[in-house]
Design a protein around this motif. Sequence first.
Motif, PDB file in Angstrom:
ATOM      1  N   VAL A   1       0.838  -1.205   0.000  1.00 32.87           N
ATOM      2  CA  VAL A   1       0.000   0.000   0.000  1.00 32.87           C
ATOM      3  C   VAL A   1       0.877   1.261   0.000  1.00 32.87           C
ATOM      4  N   VAL A   2       0.597   2.161  -0.936  1.00 33.86           N
ATOM      5  CA  VAL A   2       1.272   3.462  -0.980  1.00 33.86           C
ATOM      6  C   VAL A   2       0.391   4.483  -0.258  1.00 33.86           C
ATOM      7  N   ALA A   3      -0.874   4.522  -0.627  1.00 37.60           N
ATOM      8  CA  ALA A   3      -1.782   5.496  -0.023  1.00 37.60           C
ATOM      9  C   ALA A   3      -3.196   4.929  -0.002  1.00 37.60           C
ATOM     10  N   ASP A   4      -3.905   5.264   1.077  1.00 40.31           N
ATOM     11  CA  ASP A   4      -5.291   4.827   1.215  1.00 40.31           C
ATOM     12  C   ASP A   4      -6.126   6.107   1.215  1.00 40.31           C
ATOM     13  N   PHE A   5      -6.970   6.272   0.227  1.00 39.13           N
ATOM     14  CA  PHE A   5      -7.708   7.532   0.067  1.00 39.13           C
ATOM     15  C   PHE A   5      -9.103   7.424   0.681  1.00 39.13           C
ATOM     16  N   ASP A   6      -9.351   8.298   1.646  1.00 44.56           N
ATOM     17  CA  ASP A   6     -10.640   8.303   2.342  1.00 44.56           C
ATOM     18  C   ASP A   6     -11.580   9.288   1.641  1.00 44.56           C
ATOM     19  N   LEU A   7     -12.560   8.749   0.932  1.00 42.28           N
ATOM     20  CA  LEU A   7     -13.489   9.605   0.180  1.00 42.28           C
ATOM     21  C   LEU A   7     -14.390  10.427   1.102  1.00 42.28           C
ATOM     22  N   GLY A   8     -14.369  10.097   2.395  1.00 44.75           N
ATOM     23  CA  GLY A   8     -15.121  10.881   3.381  1.00 44.75           C
ATOM     24  C   GLY A   8     -14.656  12.334   3.425  1.00 44.75           C
ATOM     25  N   ALA A   9     -13.465  12.613   2.890  1.00 46.70           N
ATOM     26  CA  ALA A   9     -12.977  14.003   2.844  1.00 46.70           C
ATOM     27  C   ALA A   9     -13.874  14.875   1.950  1.00 46.70           C
ATOM     28  N   LEU A  10     -14.772  14.244   1.181  1.00 48.10           N
ATOM     29  CA  LEU A  10     -15.689  15.005   0.310  1.00 48.10           C
ATOM     30  C   LEU A  10     -17.056  15.224   0.961  1.00 48.10           C
TER      31      LEU A  10
ATOM     32  N   LEU B   1       1.594  11.034  -3.395  1.00 50.70           N
ATOM     33  CA  LEU B   1       0.315  10.430  -3.003  1.00 50.70           C
ATOM     34  C   LEU B   1       0.237  10.238  -1.491  1.00 50.70           C
ATOM     35  N   ARG B   2       1.364   9.823  -0.893  1.00 52.28           N
ATOM     36  CA  ARG B   2       1.386   9.632   0.571  1.00 52.28           C
ATOM     37  C   ARG B   2       1.095  10.968   1.263  1.00 52.28           C
ATOM     38  N   ALA B   3       1.718  12.029   0.751  1.00 53.72           N
ATOM     39  CA  ALA B   3       1.540  13.351   1.363  1.00 53.72           C
ATOM     40  C   ALA B   3       0.092  13.823   1.207  1.00 53.72           C
ATOM     41  N   ILE B   4      -0.488  13.561   0.052  1.00 55.27           N
ATOM     42  CA  ILE B   4      -1.890  13.960  -0.189  1.00 55.27           C
ATOM     43  C   ILE B   4      -2.823  13.225   0.784  1.00 55.27           C
ATOM     44  N   ALA B   5      -2.634  11.900   0.874  1.00 55.80           N
ATOM     45  CA  ALA B   5      -3.537  11.097   1.711  1.00 55.80           C
ATOM     46  C   ALA B   5      -3.436  11.500   3.186  1.00 55.80           C
ATOM     47  N   ALA B   6      -2.278  12.051   3.576  1.00 54.46           N
ATOM     48  CA  ALA B   6      -2.060  12.382   4.997  1.00 54.46           C
ATOM     49  C   ALA B   6      -2.531  13.791   5.359  1.00 54.46           C
ATOM     50  N   ASP B   7      -2.917  14.583   4.380  1.00 53.66           N
ATOM     51  CA  ASP B   7      -3.258  15.990   4.638  1.00 53.66           C
ATOM     52  C   ASP B   7      -4.699  16.224   4.147  1.00 53.66           C
ATOM     53  N   ARG B   8      -5.610  16.453   5.099  1.00 56.18           N
ATOM     54  CA  ARG B   8      -7.044  16.521   4.779  1.00 56.18           C
ATOM     55  C   ARG B   8      -7.366  17.584   3.718  1.00 56.18           C
TER      56      ARG B   8
ATOM     57  N   ARG C   1      -5.305  18.830   1.316  1.00 58.29           N
ATOM     58  CA  ARG C   1      -4.809  18.377   0.006  1.00 58.29           C
ATOM     59  C   ARG C   1      -5.625  17.184  -0.491  1.00 58.29           C
ATOM     60  N   LEU C   2      -6.026  16.334   0.448  1.00 56.43           N
ATOM     61  CA  LEU C   2      -6.811  15.154   0.071  1.00 56.43           C
ATOM     62  C   LEU C   2      -8.135  15.586  -0.573  1.00 56.43           C
ATOM     63  N   ARG C   3      -8.782  16.557   0.065  1.00 53.15           N
ATOM     64  CA  ARG C   3     -10.073  17.022  -0.486  1.00 53.15           C
ATOM     65  C   ARG C   3      -9.873  17.576  -1.907  1.00 53.15           C
ATOM     66  N   ALA C   4      -8.838  18.407  -2.067  1.00 50.74           N
ATOM     67  CA  ALA C   4      -8.587  19.015  -3.383  1.00 50.74           C
ATOM     68  C   ALA C   4      -8.317  17.922  -4.426  1.00 50.74           C
ATOM     69  N   TYR C   5      -7.565  16.924  -4.032  1.00 54.24           N
ATOM     70  CA  TYR C   5      -7.227  15.825  -4.956  1.00 54.24           C
ATOM     71  C   TYR C   5      -8.484  15.031  -5.319  1.00 54.24           C
ATOM     72  N   LEU C   6      -9.281  14.712  -4.288  1.00 59.04           N
ATOM     73  CA  LEU C   6     -10.471  13.890  -4.532  1.00 59.04           C
ATOM     74  C   LEU C   6     -11.523  14.647  -5.347  1.00 59.04           C
ATOM     75  N   LEU C   7     -11.575  15.963  -5.187  1.00 65.37           N
ATOM     76  CA  LEU C   7     -12.525  16.746  -6.000  1.00 65.37           C
ATOM     77  C   LEU C   7     -12.242  16.505  -7.483  1.00 65.37           C
ATOM     78  N   ARG C   8     -10.959  16.344  -7.806  1.00 64.15           N
ATOM     79  CA  ARG C   8     -10.602  16.113  -9.212  1.00 64.15           C
ATOM     80  C   ARG C   8     -10.889  14.669  -9.611  1.00 64.15           C
ATOM     81  N   VAL C   9     -10.378  13.700  -8.832  1.00 65.20           N
ATOM     82  CA  VAL C   9     -10.504  12.309  -9.292  1.00 65.20           C
ATOM     83  C   VAL C   9     -11.927  11.762  -9.109  1.00 65.20           C
ATOM     84  N   ALA C  10     -12.718  12.400  -8.235  1.00 64.78           N
ATOM     85  CA  ALA C  10     -14.116  11.972  -8.094  1.00 64.78           C
ATOM     86  C   ALA C  10     -15.017  12.740  -9.068  1.00 64.78           C
ATOM     87  N   MET C  11     -14.418  13.473  -9.994  1.00 64.30           N
ATOM     88  CA  MET C  11     -15.095  14.101 -11.129  1.00 64.30           C
ATOM     89  C   MET C  11     -15.955  15.313 -10.772  1.00 64.30           C
TER      90      MET C  11
END
Length: 414
Positions: A91-100, A384-391, A393-403
């Motif tokens: 596992v590199v990163a586990d993305f919690d979609l709850g950040a959305l 990716l590790r840094a994104i997953a660890a920072d709420r 950055r995670l939200r900003a990233y997921l906004l893109r990949v969750a379309m």
Amino acid sequence: MALTPQSSDAANRVLIAGAGPVGLTAALNLARRGIAVTVLEAGNKIFDDPRAGTIHPPTLEMFAESGVTDAMLARGYIVRNYQYRDRRAGVVADFDLGALADDTPYPYRLMLEQHKICAILLDKLKQYPHCEVLMEHRVASAAQDRDGVVATVETPQGPATFRGGWMIGCDGGRSQVRKSMAVDFSGFTYEERFLILSTRYDFAPHGYALTNYIADPDEWCALFKVPGHDERGDDKQGVWRVVFPVDAHSPAEEIFEERAVQRRIQNFHHKDGDYDVVHRNLYSVHQRVASCYRDGRLLLAGDAAHINNPLGGMGMNFGFHDAFNLSDKLARIILENASDNGLDLYDRQRRTVAQEYLQRQTIENKQNIEQKDPREREKFHDELRAIAADRVRLRAYLLRVAMIEGIRRANAIE
Ligand SMILES: Cc1cc2nc3c(=O)[nH]c(=O)nc-3n(C[C@H](O)[C@H](O)[C@H](O)COP(=O)(O)OP(=O)(O)OC[C@H]3O[C@@H](n4cnc5c(N)ncnc54)[C@H](O)[C@@H]3O)c2cc1C
């Protein structure tokens, strides 16, 4: 050649080529507003081969009003987190979609096979007698004049023509409607093909999430779980799909050969005894966008307008978003006499995001997962590790990949 009766509503009837997920969505959106629709489908049934299975939050939002979302939620698997992995390191990163959670009422992915979504849409369409879905009706060509469109259609009874006010080509990557329009479909085809193996073996006890992207310089893979089905319908046990890239030149019989299949999947995850492989599928992958989605009264949506690799599970979702955008604009023209400039806006909005967002993101997804340079790969994994660890950055990233970002960008285009 038989001519279908020149019905009085032909001027406002919308013809749709293709009863795939996108065509049926456009049909439902128009039929719900009382607009007459004819769906012309080449096949004699909805295809149930393994294709798209991921539904992103904006799609769930769009389908909520018609009740399709509830029907999908009742049959699919909710994925609250997904993993990015390295095939060797884990596992590199586990993305919690709850950040959305503040951005959408559906902060998760839903896993449900494409043909089941089509079945739900077809079922909803039954309540609208002004919508007909005609199977074994292959659109051979489409033409138009100032007042409407004419589709030439191959039927079991021989050739026929159908008239309408507009025609939407939702007839997939090889769209005949697109070929009848003055548009190109440029882009490229990947050299390798994608192999999907479906197995009932349960990967969850080994720490896998329901969706996993697994990077490797030699043989990346994607692993995800869908509800699965047997002759009786849904199968509570579910099915795991493993996607691998395969050499462009090997014959399909060699790739599908039982020992070769077992070897490939055992190399990915060793277990005692053979895998129960319930389905195998091989397909070519392209990245292409039509040069225009509108030619007068002829329009494109879904795979007829854009095709891309499946890493990220975006293709079908993007087609749904086309269908919602287009049917809103067509309904305004038909019901409120709005200017047909709305159709040019549809083209600008959806084609721009297909280029800027769908193509870019899916091409990058494939480049990252197959990255051969160890420094580049590690750099990306650190990111990716840094994104997953920072709420934040995670939200900003997921906004893109969750379309979600793509929808906002499209809606901002005037
Ligand atoms: C093997 C495979 C795996 C995939 N995996 C994924 C995935 O994991 N995630 C993802 O997001 N996307 C995936 N995709 C892409 C996804 O399936 C498509 O984006 C989606 O099907 C697009 O829907 P559509 O309705 O636009 O087109 P289609 O689903 O292709 O439907 C087109 C319909 O039009 C009909 N048709 C074709 N020609 C004619 C004609 N001339 N006249 C009348 N009807 C016609 C066809 O029979 C079909 O029913 C995959 C595709 C394939 C092939």
